[in-house]
Design an enzyme around this catalytic site. Structure first.
Site, PDB file in Angstrom:
ATOM      1  N   ASP A   1       1.330  -1.130  -0.102  1.00 35.98           N
ATOM      2  CA  ASP A   1       0.478  -0.050  -0.040  1.00 35.98           C
ATOM      3  C   ASP A   1       0.949   1.316   0.294  1.00 35.98           C
ATOM      4  O   ASP A   1       0.540   2.264   0.942  1.00 35.98           O
ATOM      5  CB  ASP A   1      -1.205   0.129   1.113  1.00 35.98           C
ATOM      6  CG  ASP A   1      -1.724  -1.035   0.936  1.00 35.98           C
ATOM      7  OD1 ASP A   1      -1.279  -1.941   0.064  1.00 35.98           O
ATOM      8  OD2 ASP A   1      -2.598  -1.427   1.880  1.00 35.98           O
TER       9      ASP A   1
ATOM     10  N   ASP B   1      -4.855  -0.838  -1.611  1.00 36.66           N
ATOM     11  CA  ASP B   1      -5.617  -1.126  -1.635  1.00 36.66           C
ATOM     12  C   ASP B   1      -6.459  -0.135  -2.643  1.00 36.66           C
ATOM     13  O   ASP B   1      -6.046   1.080  -3.580  1.00 36.66           O
ATOM     14  CB  ASP B   1      -5.051   0.135  -0.029  1.00 36.66           C
ATOM     15  CG  ASP B   1      -6.767   0.073   0.656  1.00 36.66           C
ATOM     16  OD1 ASP B   1      -6.886  -1.585   0.899  1.00 36.66           O
ATOM     17  OD2 ASP B   1      -7.017   0.425   1.691  1.00 36.66           O
TER      18      ASP B   1
ATOM     19  N   LYS C   1      -6.746  -5.368  -3.120  1.00 35.63           N
ATOM     20  CA  LYS C   1      -7.458  -5.496  -2.362  1.00 35.63           C
ATOM     21  C   LYS C   1      -8.791  -4.701  -1.933  1.00 35.63           C
ATOM     22  O   LYS C   1      -8.256  -2.845  -1.691  1.00 35.63           O
ATOM     23  CB  LYS C   1      -5.575  -6.382  -0.896  1.00 35.63           C
ATOM     24  CG  LYS C   1      -5.426  -4.931  -0.862  1.00 35.63           C
ATOM     25  CD  LYS C   1      -4.467  -5.494   0.204  1.00 35.63           C
ATOM     26  CE  LYS C   1      -4.133  -4.415   0.977  1.00 35.63           C
ATOM     27  NZ  LYS C   1      -4.433  -3.700   1.290  1.00 35.63           N
TER      28      LYS C   1
ATOM     29  N   CYS D   1      -2.105  -2.911   7.243  1.00 38.60           N
ATOM     30  CA  CYS D   1      -1.831  -4.026   6.160  1.00 38.60           C
ATOM     31  C   CYS D   1      -0.476  -4.450   6.582  1.00 38.60           C
ATOM     32  O   CYS D   1      -0.170  -5.490   5.619  1.00 38.60           O
ATOM     33  CB  CYS D   1      -2.061  -2.931   4.739  1.00 38.60           C
ATOM     34  SG  CYS D   1      -4.350  -2.274   4.920  1.00 38.60           S
TER      35      CYS D   1
HETATM   36  C1  VGL Z   1      -4.269   0.895   5.557  1.00 41.00           C
HETATM   37  C2  VGL Z   1      -6.379   1.391   6.862  1.00 41.00           C
HETATM   38  C3  VGL Z   1      -7.168   1.169   5.644  1.00 41.00           C
HETATM   39  C4  VGL Z   1      -3.271   0.248   5.141  1.00 41.00           C
HETATM   40  C5  VGL Z   1      -6.015   0.407   4.487  1.00 41.00           C
HETATM   41  O1  VGL Z   1      -2.535   0.186   4.515  1.00 41.00           O
HETATM   42  O2  VGL Z   1      -2.528  -0.052   6.442  1.00 41.00           O
HETATM   43  N1  VGL Z   1      -5.283   1.055   6.596  1.00 41.00           N
HETATM   44  N2  VGL Z   1      -7.040   0.659   4.610  1.00 41.00           N
HETATM   45 ZN    ZN Z   2      -8.558   0.982   3.083  1.00 42.49          ZN
END
Ligand code: VGL
Ligand code: ZN
Length: 209
Positions: A15, A55, A115, A164
């Site tokens: 991410d 994400d 995802k 994540c």
């Molecule tokens: C994430 C919260 C919501 C992350 C992704 O990449 O850690 N955290 N979506």
């Molecule tokens: Zn997210």
């Protein structure tokens, strides 16, 4: 950072997207501090296999506070009998701030796992979605992708360290991979979460890399 590299090791970049950078919709503390180091690591070509997660939520995603009447970002609710943190709207499919970060040369990537595309289920880990309405955690296919290439060890970095990145490393171990979390190439969304993250890593058998 000392890395024991072998052909059966993969790098997983979690991410690394503008929405998780300072000024972004869901900013990680010093999130931009990892960009140069990740770019350098990719340039060194030390990993035979490199995978990024992205994400990638539809508008109105269940993890957005705005999808729940009367709820604010960072509140927790129960969803499918599990705790669910509600987030600001972030990483909406097709928006510029959901792209892989433009300051990194991604040309050596082997695969991108998107995802969080199910409107009704969140997905922190690159391996499995969070709990859904049927109680299970559906696979993203990443474990099979890695296994079929003979990978048995993963090095995980990116954002967010306490969400994540941690969930991806925990699932890696649970699915039979050796896993290291590259601490200096990750940053948390919650600044005071580092002690809890280290505890969770130790409890899960994740190596501090
Ligand atoms: C994430 C919260 C919501 C992350 C992704 O990449 O850690 N955290 N979506
Ligand atoms: Zn997210």
């Amino acid at each position: 950072m000392s890395l024991s590299i072998s052909p059966s090791a993969a790098l997983i970049l979690v991410d690394v997207q503008p929405d998780f950078m300072p000024g972004g919709a869901l900013a990680c503390h010093e999130g931009d501090a990892i960009i140069a180091g990740i770019d350098e690591l990719l340039r060194q070509r030390r990993f035979r296999h490199v995978v990024a997660t992205q994400d990638w939520h539809p508008a109105g995603h269940v993890s957005f506070a705005s999808s729940h009447v009367g709820r604010k970002p960072f509140e927790q609710i129960a969803l499918y009998d599990q705790p669910q943190t509600l987030w600001p709207e972030h990483c909406v499919q097709g928006t510029p701030d959901a792209e892989l970060h433009p300051a990194i040369d991604w040309s050596t990537l082997d695969a991108v796992i998107r995802k969080g595309s199910d409107p009704a289920v969140d997905s922190y880990s690159g391996f499995r979605e969070n709990h859904g309405p049927h109680g299970n955690r559906p696979s993203t296919g990443l474990a099979g992708w890695l296994r079929e290439r003979g990978v048995d060890e993963v090095f995980v970095c990116g954002l967010a360290r306490d969400v994540c990145v941690l969930w991806t490393a925990q699932d890696a171990v649970a699915l039979g991979f050796r896993a290291s979390l590259l601490w200096s190439l990750s940053r948390p969304v919650t600044p005071d979460s580092d002690a809890a993250t280290r505890d969770a890593m130790q409890a899960s058998g994740i190596v501090l890399g």
